[in-house]
Design a protein around this motif. Structure first.
Motif, mmCIF file in Angstrom:
data_model
loop_
_atom_site.group_PDB
_atom_site.id
_atom_site.type_symbol
_atom_site.label_atom_id
_atom_site.label_comp_id
_atom_site.label_asym_id
_atom_site.label_seq_id
_atom_site.Cartn_x
_atom_site.Cartn_y
_atom_site.Cartn_z
ATOM 1 N N ILE A 67 0.790 -1.118 -0.079
ATOM 2 C CA ILE A 67 0.325 0.015 0.031
ATOM 3 C C ILE A 67 0.987 1.195 -0.146
ATOM 4 N N SER A 68 0.563 2.394 -0.705
ATOM 5 C CA SER A 68 1.252 3.504 -0.803
ATOM 6 C C SER A 68 0.337 4.600 -0.794
ATOM 7 N N SER A 69 0.692 5.852 -0.134
ATOM 8 C CA SER A 69 -0.093 7.116 -0.227
ATOM 9 C C SER A 69 0.516 8.091 -1.144
ATOM 10 N N ASP A 70 1.891 7.829 -1.579
ATOM 11 C CA ASP A 70 2.615 8.833 -2.408
ATOM 12 C C ASP A 70 2.967 8.220 -3.769
ATOM 13 N N GLY A 71 1.959 7.583 -4.455
ATOM 14 C CA GLY A 71 2.175 7.321 -5.983
ATOM 15 C C GLY A 71 3.187 6.111 -6.070
ATOM 16 N N GLY A 72 3.631 5.359 -4.944
ATOM 17 C CA GLY A 72 4.510 4.139 -4.996
ATOM 18 C C GLY A 72 5.976 4.313 -4.533
ATOM 19 N N THR B 268 6.915 5.253 -1.667
ATOM 20 C CA THR B 268 6.936 4.537 -0.296
ATOM 21 C C THR B 268 5.843 3.269 -0.322
ATOM 22 N N LEU B 269 6.200 2.267 -0.147
ATOM 23 C CA LEU B 269 5.195 1.083 -0.214
ATOM 24 C C LEU B 269 5.396 0.203 1.207
ATOM 25 N N LEU C 136 9.528 -1.835 6.561
ATOM 26 C CA LEU C 136 10.512 -1.108 5.592
ATOM 27 C C LEU C 136 9.624 -0.899 4.272
ATOM 28 N N ASN C 137 10.352 -0.133 3.595
ATOM 29 C CA ASN C 137 9.705 0.285 2.106
ATOM 30 C C ASN C 137 9.870 -0.847 1.243
ATOM 31 N N SER C 138 8.929 -1.746 0.854
ATOM 32 C CA SER C 138 9.020 -2.930 0.210
ATOM 33 C C SER C 138 7.856 -3.127 -0.632
ATOM 34 N N TYR C 139 7.959 -4.003 -1.688
ATOM 35 C CA TYR C 139 6.868 -4.574 -2.483
ATOM 36 C C TYR C 139 6.879 -5.891 -3.039
ATOM 37 N N ASP D 264 13.427 0.992 -3.611
ATOM 38 C CA ASP D 264 14.232 2.046 -3.644
ATOM 39 C C ASP D 264 14.446 2.846 -4.967
ATOM 40 N N ALA D 265 14.601 4.096 -4.835
ATOM 41 C CA ALA D 265 14.749 4.889 -6.218
ATOM 42 C C ALA D 265 15.593 4.436 -7.069
ATOM 43 N N SER D 266 16.714 3.965 -6.552
ATOM 44 C CA SER D 266 17.964 3.348 -7.352
ATOM 45 C C SER D 266 17.746 2.039 -7.641
#
Length: 298
Positions: free
Chosen positions: A131-136, A138-139, A164-167, A186-188
């Protein structure tokens, strides 16, 4: 009795198809493939049309009590959405829409609900979703418990310890321990590792077990799924989405996940992604019924 299963002695694969090298919502449909060994797939059947939106991240559960296969999938593509879809079939030809599971109670201003994954424990059926509230950007993974069949669901709860931030997360129980596998968000792409948390409880108390490049797979893999193909031999499927050749890979471990073979590209088809694998209950030594659910990339 609920269990992730398919009844024949073959692998089964389901996927959606996208347009060439880019994702286009009009092309995100369910595609199914079959294989006798799970390493090379041929087209099987395609008959499912979602009641709303598109099909991504398809996953399946089988209920032997009613004879239905229940499909869960993302329905918003890469766009905004707060629900995931549940449908069912007995023959993979005729499908009935059951419900759209609403995840808007998980966080304030939810705008993404991705990768629903069924999990059965103690006779209860759960759905896990990123789940994300910022378009993916942060998940975070949440879960719901089915309250009436798979038509109604309880409130969303976070998976304790796995903050943690994960999907693309899923839970597998081995012995008395629960393992939460996921791709680090992660962005990278250089930091997107497949990692593992563990706990003695299914939805609480998770702590880090394997992080970074622990399996020597490198980065930029997602859509993972895990199966014990024969007793003591585990196979992990994952989609390589950055370094060519793009496609679905597998890796195997025979020493209780301590070491893994180098990722090997599945021979055919090359363009599938976001696999999700579930197993028939029974004697894994017979290699009985290993369904694999994949999402086609191009």
């Amino acid at each position: 009795r609920w269990h992730p299963a398919i009844t024949s002695q073959t692998f089964k694969a389901v996927s959606f198809m996208t347009g060439q090298t880019i994702y286009t919502n009009d092309d995100e449909q369910l595609r199914m493939y079959s294989s006798s060994a799970g390493l090379s797939f041929e087209p099987w059947v395609t008959h499912y049309t979602p009641s709303t939106g598109t099909v991504r991240d398809p996953r399946l559960l089988y209920n032997s009590a009613d004879g239905y296969y229940y499909l869960a999938h993302t329905n918003c593509g890469f766009g905004s959405g707060t629900t995931t879809t549940i449908a069912r079939t007995t023959d993979f030809t005729n499908w009935t829409h059951i419900t759209n599971v609403d995840w808007s109670d998980a966080q304030a201003s939810v705008n993404r609900a991705w990768g629903p994954q069924g999990f059965v424990d103690g006779g209860n059926v759960y759905l896990i979703c990123a789940i994300s509230s910022d378009g993916g950007t942060t998940l975070k993974h949440y879960y719901k418990q089915a309250t009436t069949g798979l038509s109604t669901w309880g409130s969303s709860s976070s998976i304790g310890g796995a903050t943690l931030n994960s999907y693309d997360g899923f839970i597998i129980k081995k012995g008395s321990t629960y393992y939460f596998w996921y791709t680090k968000n992660d962005a990278s792409y250089a930091n997107r590792y497949v990692e593992v948390y563990s706990s003695s409880s299914p939805f609480s108390g998770y702590s880090s077990l394997h992080t970074g490049n622990w399996a020597s797979w490198g980065t930029a893999y997602e859509g993972g799924s895990l199966r014990e193909v024969t007793t003591g031999t585990w196979r992990f499927y994952m989609y390589g989405f950055s370094n060519p050749p793009l496609g679905m890979y597998y890796s195997e471990s025979t020493d209780d996940w301590a070491t893994w073979s180098a990722p090997t590209l599945i021979t055919k088809p090359y363009w599938i992604s976001n696999s999700g694998m579930i197993e028939e209950t029974g004697n894994v030594a017979t290699n009985a019924a290993i369904p694999v659910f994949m999402a086609q990339y191009r």
